[in-house]
Design a protein around this motif. Structure first.
Motif, mmCIF file in Angstrom:
data_model
loop_
_atom_site.group_PDB
_atom_site.id
_atom_site.type_symbol
_atom_site.label_atom_id
_atom_site.label_comp_id
_atom_site.label_asym_id
_atom_site.label_seq_id
_atom_site.Cartn_x
_atom_site.Cartn_y
_atom_site.Cartn_z
ATOM 1 N N VAL A 66 6.220 -11.880 1.381
ATOM 2 C CA VAL A 66 6.563 -10.775 2.280
ATOM 3 C C VAL A 66 5.382 -9.801 2.351
ATOM 4 N N ASP A 67 5.329 -9.070 3.441
ATOM 5 C CA ASP A 67 4.246 -8.117 3.660
ATOM 6 C C ASP A 67 4.776 -6.691 3.711
ATOM 7 N N TYR A 68 4.007 -5.793 3.124
ATOM 8 C CA TYR A 68 4.244 -4.353 3.244
ATOM 9 C C TYR A 68 3.049 -3.728 3.965
ATOM 10 N N PHE A 69 3.320 -2.693 4.722
ATOM 11 C CA PHE A 69 2.265 -1.982 5.431
ATOM 12 C C PHE A 69 2.138 -0.584 4.829
ATOM 13 N N VAL A 70 0.910 -0.245 4.496
ATOM 14 C CA VAL A 70 0.637 1.025 3.819
ATOM 15 C C VAL A 70 -0.141 1.930 4.772
ATOM 16 N N PHE A 71 0.296 3.187 4.832
ATOM 17 C CA PHE A 71 -0.337 4.165 5.705
ATOM 18 C C PHE A 71 -0.711 5.411 4.901
ATOM 19 N N GLN A 72 -1.714 6.106 5.390
ATOM 20 C CA GLN A 72 -2.004 7.426 4.860
ATOM 21 C C GLN A 72 -1.697 8.446 5.954
ATOM 22 N N TYR A 73 -1.175 9.576 5.537
ATOM 23 C CA TYR A 73 -0.771 10.593 6.507
ATOM 24 C C TYR A 73 -1.013 11.967 5.902
ATOM 25 N N ARG A 74 -1.047 12.962 6.773
ATOM 26 C CA ARG A 74 -1.186 14.335 6.288
ATOM 27 C C ARG A 74 -0.593 15.305 7.293
ATOM 28 N N THR A 75 -0.307 16.501 6.797
ATOM 29 C CA THR A 75 0.196 17.580 7.637
ATOM 30 C C THR A 75 -0.769 18.760 7.553
ATOM 31 N N TYR A 76 -0.655 19.638 8.508
ATOM 32 C CA TYR A 76 -1.509 20.820 8.535
ATOM 33 C C TYR A 76 -0.748 22.031 7.983
ATOM 34 N N ALA A 77 -1.486 22.984 7.468
ATOM 35 C CA ALA A 77 -0.902 24.250 7.016
ATOM 36 C C ALA A 77 -0.224 24.929 8.205
ATOM 37 N N PRO A 78 0.878 25.640 7.971
ATOM 38 C CA PRO A 78 1.386 26.095 6.666
ATOM 39 C C PRO A 78 2.395 25.171 6.012
#
Length: 206
Positions: free
Chosen positions: A139-151
């Motif tokens: 099976v395959d998993y998909f990995v992501f990176q994410y971010r949010t901005y202040a505040p």
């Protein structure tokens, strides 16, 4: 002056009862807040897609440019696909978003939006890698990176990891993955492979 033992017991029971009451009230308040915020989120998405949905319902034309614009938003992509599918218009779904990676991204963003998680779609999200696990099937998993901005509170972590899967070889891009999760780990604190291993082992359907 020492209080009689009975009085101390009563005080303990009163305090314990008060704490239970506070916890109960807080839990009920949180449940109502989560429900309200989720309803608001669903309504915002509906409003964004309302024009397309009305025309699909009445059998009018929907342009490929419109579905492309909507599907480019990972927070809407899954809903766009499911709506077109319901009306028998999968042909209008953009080919570039009909992949496991793009489907997994959309499911992860929907999970992050939930009020008990990130409580919003990330401001940026990027595909990191696909991790294959023997489970015992491949099976395959998909990995992501994410971010949010202040505040937003998560802005201090910069980029964080999120995982969606597992996908089997015969899984469709928008089949619901049962393990969508993020521990809000910063990308420099754990490898994608280790995060997938944790999600694979610990995240299960209720």
């Amino acid at each position: 002056m020492n209080l009689p033992m009975l009085s101390i017991t009563k005080i303990i029971l009163i305090v314990a009862g008060a704490l239970v009451l506070v916890a109960f009230v807080f839990t009920r308040w949180m449940a109502r807040r989560v429900k309200r915020k989720h309803q608001e989120l669903v309504l915002r998405k509906f409003k964004t897609m309302e024009s397309m949905l009305q025309r699909l319902s009445s059998g009018e034309d929907v342009s490929a440019d419109e579905t492309l614009a909507l599907a480019s938003d990972p927070a809407l992509r899954n809903a766009v696909f499911k709506s077109l599918d319901v009306y028998g218009r999968r042909d209008l779904f953009p080919d570039e978003y009909f992949t496991h990676e793009k489907g997994a991204e959309s499911f992860l963003v929907e999970w992050l939006e939930f009020p008990t998680e990130l409580d919003k779609a990330p401001d940026e999200i990027e595909f990191v890698t696909k991790v294959t696990v023997m489970a015992p099937d491949v099976v395959d998993y998909f990995v992501f990176q994410y971010r949010t901005y202040a505040p937003h509170w998560a802005a201090r972590y910069q980029w964080m990891l999120g995982v969606a899967g597992p996908y089997q070889t015969n899984s469709g891009p928008y089949d619901v993955p049962v393990k969508v999760f993020s521990r809000f780990n910063a990308v420099d604190t754990i490898t994608p492979e280790a995060e997938v291993a944790w999600v694979h082992e610990h995240v299960n359907l209720p």
